[in-house]
Scaffold this motif. Sequence first.
Motif, PDB file in Angstrom:
ATOM      1  N   ARG A 121       0.851  -1.190   0.000  1.00 35.08           N
ATOM      2  CA  ARG A 121       0.000   0.000   0.000  1.00 35.08           C
ATOM      3  C   ARG A 121       0.891   1.246   0.000  1.00 35.08           C
ATOM      4  N   PRO A 122       0.708   2.133  -0.959  1.00 33.87           N
ATOM      5  CA  PRO A 122      -0.349   2.145  -1.972  1.00 33.87           C
ATOM      6  C   PRO A 122       0.047   1.338  -3.214  1.00 33.87           C
ATOM      7  N   SER A 123      -0.961   0.725  -3.829  1.00 31.01           N
ATOM      8  CA  SER A 123      -0.775   0.035  -5.111  1.00 31.01           C
ATOM      9  C   SER A 123      -2.142  -0.106  -5.752  1.00 31.01           C
ATOM     10  N   PHE A 124      -2.138  -0.455  -7.041  1.00 29.96           N
ATOM     11  CA  PHE A 124      -3.413  -0.692  -7.715  1.00 29.96           C
ATOM     12  C   PHE A 124      -3.237  -1.770  -8.776  1.00 29.96           C
ATOM     13  N   ALA A 125      -4.317  -2.514  -8.996  1.00 32.82           N
ATOM     14  CA  ALA A 125      -4.323  -3.578  -9.992  1.00 32.82           C
ATOM     15  C   ALA A 125      -5.283  -3.220 -11.111  1.00 32.82           C
ATOM     16  N   LEU A 126      -5.021  -3.787 -12.297  1.00 34.13           N
ATOM     17  CA  LEU A 126      -5.918  -3.638 -13.441  1.00 34.13           C
ATOM     18  C   LEU A 126      -6.645  -4.967 -13.612  1.00 34.13           C
ATOM     19  N   GLU A 127      -7.966  -4.977 -13.376  1.00 32.14           N
ATOM     20  CA  GLU A 127      -8.741  -6.210 -13.399  1.00 32.14           C
ATOM     21  C   GLU A 127      -9.837  -6.131 -14.454  1.00 32.14           C
ATOM     22  N   ARG A 128      -9.889  -7.134 -15.328  1.00 33.17           N
ATOM     23  CA  ARG A 128     -10.931  -7.189 -16.343  1.00 33.17           C
ATOM     24  C   ARG A 128     -12.285  -7.478 -15.698  1.00 33.17           C
ATOM     25  N   VAL A 129     -13.340  -6.931 -16.278  1.00 24.07           N
ATOM     26  CA  VAL A 129     -14.697  -7.209 -15.817  1.00 24.07           C
ATOM     27  C   VAL A 129     -15.116  -8.610 -16.229  1.00 24.07           C
ATOM     28  N   SER A 130     -14.677  -9.046 -17.411  1.00 26.59           N
ATOM     29  CA  SER A 130     -14.997 -10.385 -17.904  1.00 26.59           C
ATOM     30  C   SER A 130     -13.813 -10.893 -18.719  1.00 26.59           C
ATOM     31  N   GLY A 131     -13.855 -12.178 -19.036  1.00 28.77           N
ATOM     32  CA  GLY A 131     -12.782 -12.760 -19.825  1.00 28.77           C
ATOM     33  C   GLY A 131     -11.707 -13.353 -18.939  1.00 28.77           C
ATOM     34  N   PRO A 132     -10.544 -13.685 -19.527  1.00 27.34           N
ATOM     35  CA  PRO A 132      -9.473 -14.328 -18.773  1.00 27.34           C
ATOM     36  C   PRO A 132      -8.970 -13.457 -17.617  1.00 27.34           C
ATOM     37  N   ALA A 133      -8.550 -14.118 -16.551  1.00 32.59           N
ATOM     38  CA  ALA A 133      -8.004 -13.391 -15.411  1.00 32.59           C
ATOM     39  C   ALA A 133      -6.721 -12.682 -15.803  1.00 32.59           C
ATOM     40  N   GLN A 134      -6.434 -11.597 -15.101  1.00 30.94           N
ATOM     41  CA  GLN A 134      -5.227 -10.815 -15.366  1.00 30.94           C
ATOM     42  C   GLN A 134      -4.618 -10.410 -14.046  1.00 30.94           C
ATOM     43  N   HIS A 135      -3.294 -10.513 -13.944  1.00 30.63           N
ATOM     44  CA  HIS A 135      -2.611 -10.222 -12.685  1.00 30.63           C
ATOM     45  C   HIS A 135      -1.509  -9.194 -12.930  1.00 30.63           C
ATOM     46  N   LEU A 136      -1.891  -7.944 -12.995  1.00 27.03           N
ATOM     47  CA  LEU A 136      -0.957  -6.848 -13.219  1.00 27.03           C
ATOM     48  C   LEU A 136      -1.202  -5.767 -12.177  1.00 27.03           C
ATOM     49  N   ARG A 137      -0.149  -5.431 -11.426  1.00 30.31           N
ATOM     50  CA  ARG A 137      -0.280  -4.464 -10.336  1.00 30.31           C
ATOM     51  C   ARG A 137       0.858  -3.448 -10.407  1.00 30.31           C
ATOM     52  N   PHE A 138       0.524  -2.205 -10.107  1.00 25.72           N
ATOM     53  CA  PHE A 138       1.512  -1.136 -10.001  1.00 25.72           C
ATOM     54  C   PHE A 138       1.631  -0.710  -8.545  1.00 25.72           C
ATOM     55  N   ALA A 139       2.751  -1.026  -7.911  1.00 25.32           N
ATOM     56  CA  ALA A 139       3.076  -0.492  -6.593  1.00 25.32           C
ATOM     57  C   ALA A 139       3.903   0.768  -6.843  1.00 25.32           C
ATOM     58  N   ALA A 140       3.275   1.698  -7.487  1.00 26.23           N
ATOM     59  CA  ALA A 140       3.965   2.888  -7.987  1.00 26.23           C
ATOM     60  C   ALA A 140       2.924   3.886  -8.453  1.00 26.23           C
ATOM     61  N   ILE A 141       3.347   5.124  -8.559  1.00 25.73           N
ATOM     62  CA  ILE A 141       2.557   6.155  -9.237  1.00 25.73           C
ATOM     63  C   ILE A 141       3.264   6.365 -10.566  1.00 25.73           C
ATOM     64  N   PRO A 142       2.862   5.623 -11.603  1.00 22.08           N
ATOM     65  CA  PRO A 142       3.681   5.529 -12.829  1.00 22.08           C
ATOM     66  C   PRO A 142       3.599   6.760 -13.720  1.00 22.08           C
ATOM     67  N   LEU A 143       4.340   7.777 -13.316  1.00 25.22           N
ATOM     68  CA  LEU A 143       4.470   8.980 -14.131  1.00 25.22           C
ATOM     69  C   LEU A 143       5.915   9.045 -14.622  1.00 25.22           C
ATOM     70  N   GLY A 144       6.411  10.203 -14.993  1.00 34.06           N
ATOM     71  CA  GLY A 144       7.776  10.295 -15.486  1.00 34.06           C
ATOM     72  C   GLY A 144       7.996   9.375 -16.668  1.00 34.06           C
ATOM     73  N   HIS A 145       9.112   8.653 -16.646  1.00 33.82           N
ATOM     74  CA  HIS A 145       9.432   7.740 -17.744  1.00 33.82           C
ATOM     75  C   HIS A 145       8.442   6.586 -17.829  1.00 33.82           C
ATOM     76  N   GLU A 146       7.679   6.336 -16.754  1.00 32.99           N
ATOM     77  CA  GLU A 146       6.760   5.198 -16.756  1.00 32.99           C
ATOM     78  C   GLU A 146       5.329   5.557 -17.149  1.00 32.99           C
ATOM     79  N   PHE A 147       5.089   6.805 -17.527  1.00 27.48           N
ATOM     80  CA  PHE A 147       3.723   7.161 -17.916  1.00 27.48           C
ATOM     81  C   PHE A 147       3.293   6.386 -19.163  1.00 27.48           C
ATOM     82  N   THR A 148       4.205   6.210 -20.101  1.00 24.61           N
ATOM     83  CA  THR A 148       3.884   5.421 -21.293  1.00 24.61           C
ATOM     84  C   THR A 148       3.556   3.986 -20.915  1.00 24.61           C
TER      85      THR A 148
END
Length: 529
Positions: free
Chosen positions: A61-88
């Motif tokens: 904490r803090p972190s956030f995950a991107l979760e699909r509403v339907s379809g295959p499961a996805q496990h991608l999490r950002f323990a970061a505030i991805p700005l700067g070089h990581e905004f892309t």
Amino acid sequence: MLDDTLLSQLKAYLERVSQPFTLVASLDDSENAAQMRTLLEQIASLSDKISVRFDGTDARRPSFALERVSGPAQHLRFAAIPLGHEFTSLVLALLWTGGHPPKVEAETLEAIRQLDGDYRFEVYMSLSCHNCPDVVQALSLMAVFNPRVQTVVIDGALYQSEVESRQIMAVPTVYLNGELFGSGRMDVEEIVAKLDTGSAQRDAAKLNAKAPYDVLIVGGGPAGAAAAVYAARKGIRVGLAAERFGGQVNDTLAIENYISVLETDGPKFGMALEAHVRQYGVEILNQQRAEKLIPAEHEGGLIGVQFAHGGRLQARSVILSTGARWRNVNVPGEAQYRNKGVAYCPHCDGPLFKGKRVSVIGGGNSGVEAAIDLAGLVAHVTLLEFAPELRADAVLVSKLRSLPNVTIHTNAQTTEITGDGSKVNGLTYTDRASGASHHLELEGVFVQIGLVPNTEWLKGVVELSRFGEIVVDAKGQTSVPGIMAAGDVTTVPYKQIVIAAGDGAKAALSAFDYLIRTPAPQMAEAVAA
């Protein structure tokens, strides 16, 4: 968090989202968590396909995950505030999760889907690292397209306790299932190849089956890219094999002296080079490390290039543009503590040394620029220069001398980098004027002493200088007919991007001149040989 310009740009990108998904945040009461909440709310407000929840239960904490509403499961999490070089990286993760197809080769995507195993990746990065986005994007892509891949992107500055407990002193650093997987720049093809043990044999077989080229370029930096464009414009068959397209330019932070381009950075410039080459239909063969050059008299009239996995390519002419790499100090402790306090990229790894004591070895432009950059982050910088005077431009030296937390030692020969067995704790140098030995207590050493040409695999085949550079004439020709060379790997002075590009064009024109003046061998016999 995002200004009006970025919000407008992001809204345009998010119009490509076709599948709904949710941003699920795990927050605490920190200021960083408040910033993350604001960022996620802004993103969700830009698309009716994206929703946000703040009831996540992840331990980070803090972190956030991107979760699909339907379809295959996805496990991608950002323990970061991805700005700067990581905004892309954030934008791409949003698009891929939302169903927008990635711009990768179909066979690479299929290889990701076919990975057989359970992979839990943790990638530590810094927002100022220009090498990190490639790794972050590769592992994010794998998590989006294979439900058995889990990826957590961790900002080392945000999770300093993890960085210290794992003794991470360089980014990007990747852990797989709790064990160190790799450190430094990696692209998705390289990562997949390390996981898929059969990929090397398949890759070698593909190379062996390819028809000979008129011109084969080995190396994908500015010299190689320019050579490819100029050769392809002659209407001949051109291939380009590179360990990584863009070469060392990918490790360059700011480019402000390439004529007609006011300002860019290395990764963007590298992408532009590749796009230009692909525009001409050149066959690009990435992740190919050349190991042997076979002259035409031993290859049935064609020149052969053998690669690390055993595959081989043939061509009527070859242009060598394999570039150079950072020079090592070659003292005790350097290899042992590489990525454990010994670093080569101040822009990437500098934030990991915030508030600590570091040294910079090298008093040329690169070393002085590194010391200036680091002085704004660390507690103290000691710069060591072997020569009696600093070799950097006067304006840089003046700036360096004005900084209160910088000490400069000239006539200083580094003799050892010391450590406690797990990380750097100091450096020993000799005063060349007095002969006295001195020891510095510090936590980091940044090596900035120039380049070494990548020519070990060419010894005994083409003429090399005493510095290991390929000897070329005014036309870029080497000592072997049909073999040209261009860029930092050659004896041409002034290792600059614009010079490498010009040399690449010249080498391509020389190769074409060689082709039109030299009878073509019997291809069937050459391939059989």
